[in-house]
Design an enzyme around this catalytic site. Structure first.
Site, PDB file in Angstrom:
ATOM      1  N   LEU A 496     -82.318  60.788  84.457  1.00  0.00           N
ATOM      2  CA  LEU A 496     -83.648  60.697  85.624  1.00  0.00           C
ATOM      3  C   LEU A 496     -83.655  60.685  86.725  1.00  0.00           C
ATOM      4  O   LEU A 496     -84.943  61.564  87.762  1.00  0.00           O
ATOM      5  CB  LEU A 496     -84.219  59.332  85.431  1.00  0.00           C
ATOM      6  CG  LEU A 496     -85.273  59.482  83.808  1.00  0.00           C
ATOM      7  CD1 LEU A 496     -85.825  57.587  83.712  1.00  0.00           C
ATOM      8  CD2 LEU A 496     -86.516  59.954  83.761  1.00  0.00           C
ATOM      9  N   GLY A 499     -79.880  57.212  90.885  1.00  0.00           N
ATOM     10  CA  GLY A 499     -80.231  55.506  91.772  1.00  0.00           C
ATOM     11  C   GLY A 499     -78.721  55.203  92.644  1.00  0.00           C
ATOM     12  O   GLY A 499     -77.441  55.903  92.328  1.00  0.00           O
ATOM     13  N   GLY A 500     -79.145  54.330  94.117  1.00  0.00           N
ATOM     14  CA  GLY A 500     -77.713  53.931  94.489  1.00  0.00           C
ATOM     15  C   GLY A 500     -76.401  54.087  94.475  1.00  0.00           C
ATOM     16  O   GLY A 500     -75.967  53.719  94.266  1.00  0.00           O
ATOM     17  N   VAL A 504     -79.802  56.928  86.241  1.00  0.00           N
ATOM     18  CA  VAL A 504     -80.928  56.090  85.956  1.00  0.00           C
ATOM     19  C   VAL A 504     -80.977  57.115  83.969  1.00  0.00           C
ATOM     20  O   VAL A 504     -81.455  58.640  84.522  1.00  0.00           O
ATOM     21  CB  VAL A 504     -81.836  56.034  86.439  1.00  0.00           C
ATOM     22  CG1 VAL A 504     -83.130  55.540  85.434  1.00  0.00           C
ATOM     23  CG2 VAL A 504     -80.770  55.076  88.019  1.00  0.00           C
ATOM     24  N   ASP A 615     -83.252  48.164 100.791  1.00  0.00           N
ATOM     25  CA  ASP A 615     -83.927  49.923 100.752  1.00  0.00           C
ATOM     26  C   ASP A 615     -84.808  49.907 100.520  1.00  0.00           C
ATOM     27  O   ASP A 615     -84.639  50.766  99.256  1.00  0.00           O
ATOM     28  CB  ASP A 615     -82.622  49.698  99.818  1.00  0.00           C
ATOM     29  CG  ASP A 615     -82.230  50.928 100.356  1.00  0.00           C
ATOM     30  OD1 ASP A 615     -82.478  51.476 101.335  1.00  0.00           O
ATOM     31  OD2 ASP A 615     -81.613  51.671  99.157  1.00  0.00           O
TER      32      ASP A 615
END
Ligand SMILES: *[C@@H]1O[C@H](CO)[C@@H](O)[C@H](O)[C@H]1NC(C)=O
Ligand SMILES: *[C@@H]1O[C@H](CO)[C@@H](O)[C@H](O)[C@H]1NC(C)=O
Ligand SMILES: *[C@@H]1O[C@H](CO)[C@@H](O)[C@H](O)[C@H]1NC(C)=O
Ligand SMILES: *[C@@H]1O[C@H](CO)[C@@H](O)[C@H](O)[C@H]1NC(C)=O
Ligand SMILES: *[C@@H]1O[C@H](CO)[C@@H](O)[C@H](O)[C@H]1NC(C)=O
Ligand SMILES: *[C@@H]1O[C@H](CO)[C@@H](O)[C@H](O)[C@H]1NC(C)=O
Ligand SMILES: *[C@@H]1O[C@H](CO)[C@@H](O)[C@H](O)[C@H]1NC(C)=O
Length: 802
Positions: A496, A499-500, A504, A615
């Site tokens: 998907l 992310g950090g 994902v 964040d």
């Protein structure tokens, strides 16, 4: 021409003087009639008839120098229709005010009778009736000071005469031109410990703290007036009253009750006008019970109300919009059997004496023990009432109207009952059990030797192990193989986004059921325990606007977080995408802003923990199938203590463009740095432009600078995303931009707290301050920025949970 006014005034004075000397006292044979006045011996006060409002006449007392300042009124409820009244003294010593038809409109009431009465206006402003024959002239049959109106003069007493049962209190005028009794009263509340109370009808508006044996507590602010007046407080078996005397006799001062509270007014030497020296009830925390039950008002905080430690708001929704009326309740209920202790709260105004007990002459230790014995006692403190040993004050039920004072006010401390869990202690009974078992183990050791010790140790270990595994069960553990299958072995097509902390994936557990799986990078360096701790912490956060953590998966080096699946991905996929932008009209965008604000407020103030997200950005806002926003990615979130407001880090992690100046430069983060990120996000949502990488033909400012420039030119609307034409209400948009600019102000102190943001967003009527300069308001050189902030998102995959 010049001489004329002089002659005129001196003539007037002469007339007045003549009248005055003629009517210095009243005796039964000599009434004062119509425009006659009675003048006090030193000529400070005058008594006579005055008119107020339309054709209403009253018998009053006023300052000779200030005829407009009426300090006492006799017939407040029963005015004369015209100035043809007369004040007579009957043979038995009762003052009677008669109208033109000789009907009585007012009379003084006294239980005493005089033989040879005479009435006199004293220099203090006190109208008295005394017996001419009495040897001691200080004994009065009746005095106006016993029946105050709205003014407390020097030497007047506010409070009780226990011998006669008479209570003296002030009653406000209805309004400035109507002396009839208004709704406000100010008097001595004689609940277990005396305190002064301003009430509107039966409702308390303000109270001082209780009398502590030495002084009235809880009114440090009025101590400034000690230079002008010296307060007098008398509390013995016959009297309970407050009074005052001027320190400097040449200063004229009075206390006046009106709708705006109690004011101390003074005429300074050489001045001819009254000045307000202080007003009781001068700030929000002075309003009685403003924060509801079990909370504390802190005037330097925003918002001013806080639940006491260990308590949570009765209603999160109301609390969120700054409606504190329903107050707070315990987060963890008390359990008297399990053992409890007390938390000391320093420097407070003691709560109102609603369900309250006083024990005289006990030590503080006995007080504590007494409170601990009685399960309904929720708080105690000592006070200096009683001789020798101090007294013990104990509260049951709700704690109402507490406030915190400054360090140097040195007010009282209070001790509030808490379950051990809130004090960070283990249960005392638990401790005792451990103690006993250790003792017995030692004796067993002596008697039976090592074997028994070993058995006990083993047993205890087993107990702990079983408790630990129980805690683990709070969050579902997903099986690695199931996840691998559901994600097609982490195939690229299921990905998907990134992310950090790692990619994902979308996973379908069954045909209909989807989940999102975040596979954390292997080099995160986080141990299993830390990871579990953090996951359990995040799992406890439950809010409509936070993405829900469903569970986790641990296998060898692998760490995965399982979230609910959000079909619409993240906010940045909409607002910055030319083809999808238009799907979010103004209404929807506003709802999204509000949702994010609510989620953030929950993290900051309303959850059990205080969490700084650190964040917040558009790609961390996920949208569900109805485009409701959900804050996600707590990878670098930090937990604060309930009273902690700021922390510092050497490793600044976050995303440039959203970081506040104090965080980016000094590594200082706080709730206010999240507020900054929220402000950036808000302006991005409104404008459909990214803060970072923003370009404008006319200047080199960021989006924030651009918004600020437009705002100052009254061109705020030009910031609007152009695809929103026609779908918005001008006023709403401008308001939103203003709130955004308030959030991104340079100084963290000036940014509003999230509770205020939610309030301002939700209340069109709320008055907003003008924003000041935003953070980073310096023009970049066209390339300079990118040198300064190297790679877009810095992600260091250490999650620090504290
Ligand atoms: C009340 O005052 C108004 C204006 O001040 C005046 O016109 C009116 O005649 C007054 N009424 C009475 C009864 O005095
Ligand atoms: C004094 O006299 C007045 C009328 O003359 C009467 O109304 C009042 O009750 C008397 N007071 C006492 C205490 O007898
Ligand atoms: C009121 O009483 C006074 C003194 O007793 C008297 O002179 C006057 O005529 C009386 N007025 C009326 C209207 O009865
Ligand atoms: C004061 O109250 C009276 C009625 O009690 C009203 O008629 C009058 O207008 C009020 N005056 C002011 C200044 O509010
Ligand atoms: C109470 O205090 C007042 C004022 O100081 C005094 O006049 C009165 O006698 C005292 N009463 C007793 C019983 O001491
Ligand atoms: C605040 O909450 C109380 C009780 O829950 C409610 O009665 C009251 O109307 C609310 N006040 C405001 C201003 O919304
Ligand atoms: C405990 O405190 C309550 C409230 O103050 C009181 O009514 C009750 O008598 C106390 N119980 C005991 C056993 O002292």
């Amino acid at each position: 021409m010049k001489g004329l006014p002089f002659i005129f005034t001196s003539l007037l004075q002469f007339l007045v003087l003549q009248l005055a000397t003629a009517a210095d006292t009243i005796s039964p044979s000599k009434p004062i009639i119509g425009s006659d006045t009675l003048v006090s011996s030193g000529q400070s006060f005058k008594s006579g008839l005055f008119s107020a409002g339309n054709s209403s006449w009253y018998l009053g007392i006023w300052y000779n120098n200030f005829p407009d300042v009426v300090v006492w009124v006799a017939n407040r409820e029963n005015p004369l229709a015209d100035s043809y009244g007369s004040l007579t003294l009957s043979k038995n010593g009762s003052l009677v005010l008669l109208d033109q038809m000789n009907n009585s409109v007012w009379s003084s009431t006294s239980s005493q009778v005089a033989e040879d009465p005479v009435a006199e206006l004293l220099e203090t402003g006190n109208l008295v009736v005394r017996d001419k024959a009495a040897t001691a002239s200080e004994i009065y049959i009746w005095e106006s000071f016993d029946f105050p109106s709205d003014t407390l003069l020097q030497d007047m007493k506010l409070g009780w005469n226990f011998r006669t049962g008479h209570n003296r209190f002030l009653t406000s005028w209805k309004n400035d031109s109507d002396p009839s009794p208004g709704q406000y009263t100010y008097g001595m509340d004689n609940v277990p410990l005396p305190q002064l109370v301003i009430a509107k009808g039966a409702k308390k508006q303000f109270r001082t703290g209780p009398w502590n044996g030495l002084r009235l507590t809880g009114t440090p602010g009025s101590s400034v007036s000690y230079e002008v007046v010296h307060p007098i407080f008398v509390y013995n078996t016959t009297d309970l009253y407050y009074s005052y005397e001027a320190v400097d006799k040449s200063v004229v001062t009075r206390l006046k009750l009106s709708e705006s509270g109690i004011q101390r007014l003074v005429v300074n030497k050489g001045s001819t006008t009254w000045a307000v020296m202080y007003t009781l009830q001068y700030n929000q925390c002075d309003n009685y019970g403003v924060c509801g039950a079990n909370s504390i008002c802190k005037i330097n905080k925003s918002p001013v109300c806080e639940c006491l430690h260990g308590f949570v708001p009765e209603s999160w929704n109301e609390w969120g919009v700054l409606n504190w009326t329903s107050g707070c309740r315990r987060g963890t209920p008390l359990n008297c059997q399990k053992g409890e202790d007390f938390l000391r709260i320093r420097n407070v105004k003691l709560p109102d004496q609603l369900d309250f007990r006083v024990i005289l002459s006990t030590s503080i230790d006995e007080c504590k023990a007494e409170c601990l014995r009685n399960c309904s006692c929720v708080a105690y403190t000592k006070s200096d009432i009683g001789k020798g040993d101090s007294g013990c004050l104990m509260w049951s039920g709700a704690l109402i109207d507490m406030r915190e004072f400054d360090e140097d006010d040195r007010e009282q401390d209070i001790y509030i009952r808490m379950p051990f869990s809130e004090l960070g202690k283990s249960s005392r009974k638990g401790k005792r059990v451990v103690l006993i078992s250790v003792l017995s183990a030692v004796s067993l050791l002596i008697v039976l030797g090592f074997s028994c010790w070993y058995i006990i140790l083993k047993k205890r270990r087993k107990k702990r192990a079983s408790r630990d595994s129980k805690e683990d069960l709070e969050l579902p553990l997903f099986d690695f193989d199931t996840i691998a299958t559901a994600t097609n072995n982490f195939s690229h097509t299921n990905k998907l986004g990134e992310g950090g902390f790692g990619p994902v994936y979308k996973a379908n557990l069954t045909r209909e059921e989807f989940i999102a799986v975040k596979r954390l990078s292997k080099d995160s360096g986080q141990g299993i325990e830390e990871f579990k701790n953090e996951v359990t912490m995040i799992a406890k956060l439950q809010h409509w606007n936070l993405v829900k953590l469903l569970g986790c998966c641990i296998q060898g080096e692998e760490r995965m977080l399982i979230y609910e699946y959000m079909p619409n991905k993240s906010l940045d996929c909409f607002i910055f995408d030319q083809s999808k932008k238009a799907l979010l009209d103004w209404r929807k965008r506003f709802d999204i802003i509000m949702g994010i604000a609510r989620g953030l407020l929950y993290l900051h103030e309303d959850s059990r923990l205080r969490i700084i997200h650190r964040d917040l950005k558009s790609s961390n806002i996920l949208l569900d199938d109805e485009l409701n926003p959900k804050i996600s990615d707590f990878g670098i979130a930090r937990i604060f203590g309930r009273n902690q407001t700021e922390a510092k880090t050497k490793r600044v992690i976050g995303t440039y463009g959203y970081m506040s100046p104090e965080y980016a430069i000094d590594g200082k983060f706080s709730m206010k740095s999240d507020v900054f990120s929220f402000g950036v996000l808000l302006l991005e949502i409104v404008s459909g432009r990214k803060n970072r990488g923003f370009h404008h033909p006319d200047h080199h400012h960021t989006l924030l600078g651009h918004a600020w420039l437009l705002w100052n030119k009254n061109k705020g609307l030009e910031l609007m995303d152009s695809c929103l034409d026609n779908s918005y209400v001008k006023f709403d948009v401008l308001r939103c931009i203003q709130i955004g600019l308030l959030c991104v102000q340079k100084l963290s102190l000036e940014r509003p707290a999230m509770s205020s943001v939610v309030f301002m967003l939700g209340n069109e009527g709320a008055i907003l301050p003008q924003p000041k300069e935003p953070g980073f308001f310096t023009e970049r050189s066209s390339t300079g920025t990118d040198n300064l902030i190297s790679n877009g998102t810095i992600t260091i995959s250490t999650v620090v949970a504290r």
